[in-house]
Design a protein around this motif. Structure first.
Motif, PDB file in Angstrom:
ATOM      1  N   ILE A   1      14.860  24.294 -71.038  1.00  0.00           N
ATOM      2  CA  ILE A   1      14.013  24.767 -69.944  1.00  0.00           C
ATOM      3  C   ILE A   1      12.878  25.631 -70.497  1.00  0.00           C
ATOM      4  CG2 ILE A   1      13.924  26.300 -67.915  1.00  0.00           C
ATOM      5  CD1 ILE A   1      15.077  23.554 -67.309  1.00  0.00           C
ATOM      6  N   ARG A   2      13.184  26.528 -71.442  1.00  0.00           N
ATOM      7  CA  ARG A   2      12.129  27.362 -72.048  1.00  0.00           C
ATOM      8  C   ARG A   2      11.064  26.485 -72.706  1.00  0.00           C
ATOM      9  NH1 ARG A   2      16.456  30.635 -73.485  1.00  0.00           N
ATOM     10  NH2 ARG A   2      16.579  29.702 -75.551  1.00  0.00           N
ATOM     11  N   SER A   3      11.494  25.456 -73.413  1.00  0.00           N
ATOM     12  CA  SER A   3      10.537  24.556 -74.061  1.00  0.00           C
ATOM     13  C   SER A   3       9.678  23.840 -73.033  1.00  0.00           C
ATOM     14  CB  SER A   3      11.280  23.532 -74.917  1.00  0.00           C
ATOM     15  OG  SER A   3      11.971  24.161 -75.958  1.00  0.00           O
ATOM     16  N   ALA A   4      10.299  23.380 -71.962  1.00  0.00           N
ATOM     17  CA  ALA A   4       9.552  22.680 -70.912  1.00  0.00           C
ATOM     18  C   ALA A   4       8.575  23.626 -70.214  1.00  0.00           C
ATOM     19  CB  ALA A   4      10.512  22.065 -69.899  1.00  0.00           C
ATOM     20  N   GLN A   5       8.966  24.889 -70.016  1.00  0.00           N
ATOM     21  CA  GLN A   5       8.058  25.857 -69.393  1.00  0.00           C
ATOM     22  C   GLN A   5       6.840  26.106 -70.283  1.00  0.00           C
ATOM     23  OE1 GLN A   5      10.941  28.995 -68.823  1.00  0.00           O
ATOM     24  NE2 GLN A   5      11.043  28.612 -66.620  1.00  0.00           N
TER      25      GLN A   5
ATOM     26  N   ILE B   1       4.121  18.353 -64.614  1.00  0.00           N
ATOM     27  CA  ILE B   1       5.582  18.443 -64.587  1.00  0.00           C
ATOM     28  C   ILE B   1       6.071  19.802 -64.094  1.00  0.00           C
ATOM     29  CG2 ILE B   1       5.853  16.731 -66.422  1.00  0.00           C
ATOM     30  CD1 ILE B   1       6.530  19.077 -68.322  1.00  0.00           C
ATOM     31  N   SER B   2       5.159  20.653 -63.641  1.00  0.00           N
ATOM     32  CA  SER B   2       5.531  22.030 -63.297  1.00  0.00           C
ATOM     33  C   SER B   2       6.539  22.106 -62.152  1.00  0.00           C
ATOM     34  CB  SER B   2       4.301  22.870 -62.981  1.00  0.00           C
ATOM     35  OG  SER B   2       3.617  22.361 -61.868  1.00  0.00           O
ATOM     36  N   VAL B   3       6.400  21.298 -61.114  1.00  0.00           N
ATOM     37  CA  VAL B   3       7.342  21.346 -59.986  1.00  0.00           C
ATOM     38  C   VAL B   3       8.740  20.969 -60.461  1.00  0.00           C
ATOM     39  CG1 VAL B   3       7.952  20.294 -57.773  1.00  0.00           C
ATOM     40  CG2 VAL B   3       5.594  20.940 -58.236  1.00  0.00           C
ATOM     41  N   HIS B   4       8.844  19.958 -61.291  1.00  0.00           N
ATOM     42  CA  HIS B   4      10.144  19.522 -61.795  1.00  0.00           C
ATOM     43  C   HIS B   4      10.788  20.585 -62.684  1.00  0.00           C
ATOM     44  CE1 HIS B   4       8.911  15.794 -60.093  1.00  0.00           C
ATOM     45  NE2 HIS B   4       7.953  15.620 -60.977  1.00  0.00           N
ATOM     46  N   VAL B   5       9.958  21.203 -63.542  1.00  0.00           N
ATOM     47  CA  VAL B   5      10.477  22.241 -64.434  1.00  0.00           C
ATOM     48  C   VAL B   5      10.924  23.456 -63.625  1.00  0.00           C
ATOM     49  CG1 VAL B   5       9.885  23.827 -66.316  1.00  0.00           C
ATOM     50  CG2 VAL B   5       9.159  21.439 -66.415  1.00  0.00           C
TER      51      VAL B   5
END
Length: 143
Positions: A118-122, A132-136
């Motif tokens: 999750i940190r990497s995706a943020q 992809i912000s809503v999904h993250v």
């Protein structure tokens, strides 16, 4: 300056200098009384997980390509083939009902891995993958 702007962006111990003459600023920072030891000075190519390059017309572009590739490699090493290899075009499968999911909660190691992903995706969102912000954010609510 009177005829132009100069910027120095600071993130922890990383500096990014935008100026007509960035070398003059670097020289001041390295001279007394500052005596800063700067490394990697020169044209901006990579900073904070993002690649930088210039288009043919000189426009500076940023793309988090290396960071995304590294994240995918980390994901593949971490999960070690446990995840499905299917590619989904949507965060949910058709007729899926996550609210009915009765899967066991993660153990401490699973939580650590999930939070790391999750940190990497943020950070990827911060680097410009706003799509992809809503999904993250949705996945982040399960921290």
């Amino acid at each position: 300056m009177n005829d132009h702007y100069e910027y120095i962006a600071v993130y922890m111990d990383d500096l990014t200098i935008a100026s007509r003459n960035p070398q003059a600023i670097i020289d001041i920072l390295q001279a007394k009384p500052n005596n800063l030891k700067l490394k990697g000075t020169g044209e901006l190519n990579f900073l904070l997980g993002c690649d930088y390059f210039r288009e043919d017309d000189g426009t500076l572009m940023m793309v988090p390509k290396r960071y995304v590739v590294k994240m995918v490699e980390t994901y593949e090493e971490t999960i070690r083939g446990e995840a499905e290899t299917d590619i989904y075009r949507s965060p949910l499968e058709q007729n899926d009902h996550p609210e009915l999911d009765k899967t066991d909660l993660l153990d401490a190691e699973g939580i650590r891995i999930y939070q790391s992903l999750i940190r990497s995706a943020q950070w990827i969102v911060q680097l410009g993958r706003f799509d992809i912000s809503v999904h993250v954010m949705t996945l982040s609510s399960f921290r």
